[in-house]
Scaffold this active site. Sequence first.
Site, PDB file in Angstrom:
ATOM      1  N   SER A  70       0.797  -1.232   0.000  1.00 31.42           N
ATOM      2  CA  SER A  70       0.000   0.000   0.000  1.00 31.42           C
ATOM      3  C   SER A  70       0.825   1.276   0.000  1.00 31.42           C
ATOM      4  O   SER A  70       0.259   2.363  -0.156  1.00 31.42           O
ATOM      5  CB  SER A  70      -0.961   0.007   1.190  1.00 31.42           C
ATOM      6  OG  SER A  70      -2.046  -0.865   0.942  1.00 31.42           O
ATOM      7  N   LYS A 208       2.870   6.684   4.924  1.00 34.60           N
ATOM      8  CA  LYS A 208       1.939   5.649   4.472  1.00 34.60           C
ATOM      9  C   LYS A 208       2.503   4.290   4.874  1.00 34.60           C
ATOM     10  O   LYS A 208       3.679   4.007   4.689  1.00 34.60           O
ATOM     11  CB  LYS A 208       1.761   5.705   2.942  1.00 34.60           C
ATOM     12  CG  LYS A 208       0.724   4.713   2.426  1.00 34.60           C
ATOM     13  CD  LYS A 208      -0.668   5.134   2.814  1.00 34.60           C
ATOM     14  CE  LYS A 208      -1.696   4.044   2.552  1.00 34.60           C
ATOM     15  NZ  LYS A 208      -1.620   2.943   3.558  1.00 34.60           N
ATOM     16  N   THR A 209       1.613   3.458   5.392  1.00 29.52           N
ATOM     17  CA  THR A 209       1.977   2.085   5.721  1.00 29.52           C
ATOM     18  C   THR A 209       1.789   1.180   4.511  1.00 29.52           C
ATOM     19  O   THR A 209       1.108   1.526   3.543  1.00 29.52           O
ATOM     20  CB  THR A 209       1.107   1.534   6.857  1.00 29.52           C
ATOM     21  OG1 THR A 209      -0.273   1.667   6.482  1.00 29.52           O
ATOM     22  CG2 THR A 209       1.353   2.259   8.160  1.00 29.52           C
ATOM     23  N   GLY A 210       2.387  -0.002   4.596  1.00 33.59           N
ATOM     24  CA  GLY A 210       2.184  -1.049   3.599  1.00 33.59           C
ATOM     25  C   GLY A 210       2.326  -2.404   4.267  1.00 33.59           C
ATOM     26  O   GLY A 210       3.119  -2.563   5.200  1.00 33.59           O
TER      27      GLY A 210
END
Length: 271
Positions: A70, A208-210
Amino acid sequence: MRLQVLAMVILVCQAASAAASEVIEERDDWAAFFSDAGVTGTIAVIDEREEGAVFVHNADRAKQQFLPASTFKIAHTLFALDAGVIEDEFQTFPWDGIERWYGAWNADQDLRSAMRHSALWLYQEFARDIGAEQERNYLQRAAYGNATIGSKVDEFWIDDTLRISALEQVAFLRSLYHNELPFSVADQRLVKALMINEAGLNWVLRAKTGWGVRSSGNLGWWVGWVETPRGAVFFALNIEMPKGGDDAFKRKSITRAILQDLDALDQEKTN
């Protein structure tokens, strides 16, 4: 127009190349943050307060490419805006009615909610609307990782086809911060607004995380930067998450500890 696009592509490539060629300082002292958390991984940091100094833990892994999961929503939002798939930040995208495992996905979305909740189904719609050829062109223009999409236009960032390293992530983020990507300044500013996580008296955290699932296990990302009066501090962390969701919080806790070690975050504000 083509000459302008070419010039922007050259600037992006030069920025990525410059970041890769800068002297990288291995921070052995950061190993404790990972070992104490019981995970392996890497973090790459570019500190513009220190004239663009590049710091890493686990330099070999920082150069290794992994699926972006993501975190690709940062770039993908730019692609969708440029392609006209998204009109503006106020547009509402109706839920398709399919029940998914994460409750927040089972509702209408706008750009802010889709970024905040990592609404995969909506970005898969964007990818199908953009199309394979244009997705590939955007990846090449942005010099994003290996710029590869394979045969599945709506899965390439989660199926291990598209790959990017931690060092490439921070180079990309640095270009976005300075509005140097080959997209309109207005679109870059909008994406940066969507990335705001929190703010203190004299800093703003955009990130932003992923979370990717591979044959070898779960991979976690946290990428972004902290804006301070003295300059921005860019970071890209990835870790192996053998316990899946039970390890997910470690993406942020390790990164925060390192940013606090660099005096880039107010400790009291981030506990």
